[in-house]
Write a protein that holds these residues in place. Structure first.
Motif, mmCIF file in Angstrom:
data_model
loop_
_atom_site.group_PDB
_atom_site.id
_atom_site.type_symbol
_atom_site.label_atom_id
_atom_site.label_comp_id
_atom_site.label_asym_id
_atom_site.label_seq_id
_atom_site.Cartn_x
_atom_site.Cartn_y
_atom_site.Cartn_z
ATOM 1 N N GLU A 85 53.008 -41.650 13.801
ATOM 2 C CA GLU A 85 53.676 -41.161 12.598
ATOM 3 C C GLU A 85 54.781 -42.123 12.178
ATOM 4 N N ASN A 86 54.745 -42.490 10.898
ATOM 5 C CA ASN A 86 55.717 -43.411 10.295
ATOM 6 C C ASN A 86 55.752 -44.789 10.948
ATOM 7 N N ALA A 87 54.712 -45.144 11.690
ATOM 8 C CA ALA A 87 54.645 -46.476 12.296
ATOM 9 C C ALA A 87 54.273 -47.502 11.225
ATOM 10 N N ASN A 88 54.711 -48.735 11.428
ATOM 11 C CA ASN A 88 54.384 -49.821 10.509
ATOM 12 C C ASN A 88 53.274 -50.663 11.132
ATOM 13 N N LEU A 89 52.058 -50.499 10.599
ATOM 14 C CA LEU A 89 50.887 -51.236 11.077
ATOM 15 C C LEU A 89 50.384 -52.215 10.014
ATOM 16 N N GLU A 90 51.277 -52.650 9.139
ATOM 17 C CA GLU A 90 50.884 -53.561 8.069
ATOM 18 C C GLU A 90 50.271 -54.825 8.655
ATOM 19 N N GLY A 91 49.058 -55.145 8.197
ATOM 20 C CA GLY A 91 48.378 -56.362 8.643
ATOM 21 C C GLY A 91 47.858 -56.314 10.068
ATOM 22 N N ALA A 92 47.905 -55.155 10.718
ATOM 23 C CA ALA A 92 47.413 -55.040 12.097
ATOM 24 C C ALA A 92 45.887 -55.108 12.119
ATOM 25 N N ASN A 93 45.339 -55.604 13.220
ATOM 26 C CA ASN A 93 43.893 -55.671 13.402
ATOM 27 C C ASN A 93 43.483 -54.580 14.383
ATOM 28 N N LEU A 94 42.799 -53.549 13.857
ATOM 29 C CA LEU A 94 42.341 -52.428 14.673
ATOM 30 C C LEU A 94 40.822 -52.358 14.725
ATOM 31 N N LYS A 95 40.144 -53.469 14.502
ATOM 32 C CA LYS A 95 38.680 -53.463 14.465
ATOM 33 C C LYS A 95 38.116 -52.805 15.735
ATOM 34 N N GLY A 96 37.263 -51.792 15.515
ATOM 35 C CA GLY A 96 36.590 -51.130 16.628
ATOM 36 C C GLY A 96 37.468 -50.190 17.439
ATOM 37 N N ALA A 97 38.698 -49.963 17.017
ATOM 38 C CA ALA A 97 39.607 -49.075 17.763
ATOM 39 C C ALA A 97 39.188 -47.622 17.604
ATOM 40 N N THR A 98 39.576 -46.804 18.562
ATOM 41 C CA THR A 98 39.346 -45.363 18.500
ATOM 42 C C THR A 98 40.660 -44.688 18.176
ATOM 43 N N LEU A 99 40.683 -43.990 17.043
ATOM 44 C CA LEU A 99 41.879 -43.268 16.596
ATOM 45 C C LEU A 99 41.580 -41.776 16.462
#
Length: 139
Positions: A85-99
């Motif tokens: 919550e309210n985290a800054n993930l701008e430009g992060a690479n989450l390819k294939g991640a499980t959320l």
């Protein structure tokens, strides 16, 4: 995916990492390397994890509330039940991640790479997704 053996680290003032209990709070870890680490249940609220390498990491039940994860490498990480919550993930690479069942309310995901991400039951209310790549994401 994630082993049941919990390995948690914290940063000493000397710049060395030390193994610790299953949860911790960390303030600064810019560009740190946690590739494949098991940080299950870690408390990382407000942490600076900008450009950190968390590829293939076990981040189940972690708290990243208001953490700075800009340009972080989270490919194939397991963030099931994580609080972003309210985290800054701008430009992060989450390819294939499980959320799955992750809380991304109010998170900044602008220009994030979210290809093939598992977003089942993920809470995205108020999240900023401008310019994010969601090709192949599972909803």
């Amino acid at each position: 995916m994630c082993s049941s053996h919990v390995q948690t680290f914290y940063l000493l003032s000397s710049g060395m990492w030390m193994l610790r209990a299953p949860s911790f709070t960390m303030q600064l870890c810019e560009r740190c390397e946690f590739n494949g680490a098991n940080l299950r249940g870690a408390l990382l609220a407000g942490a600076n994890l900008q450009s950190a390498n968390l590829q293939d990491a076990c981040l189940i039940d972690c708290s990243f509330f208001e953490a700075d994860l800009r340009s972080a490498h989270l490919q194939n990480a397991d963030l099931t039940n994580a609080n972003l919550e309210n985290a800054n993930l701008e430009g992060a690479n989450l390819k294939g991640a499980t959320l799955s069942n992750a809380n991304l309310k109010g998170a900044n995901l602008q220009r994030a790479y979210l290809r093939q991400v598992n977003l089942r039951e993920t809470h995205l209310e108020g999240a900023k997704l401008d310019g994010a790549n969601l090709n192949g994401a599972i909803r």
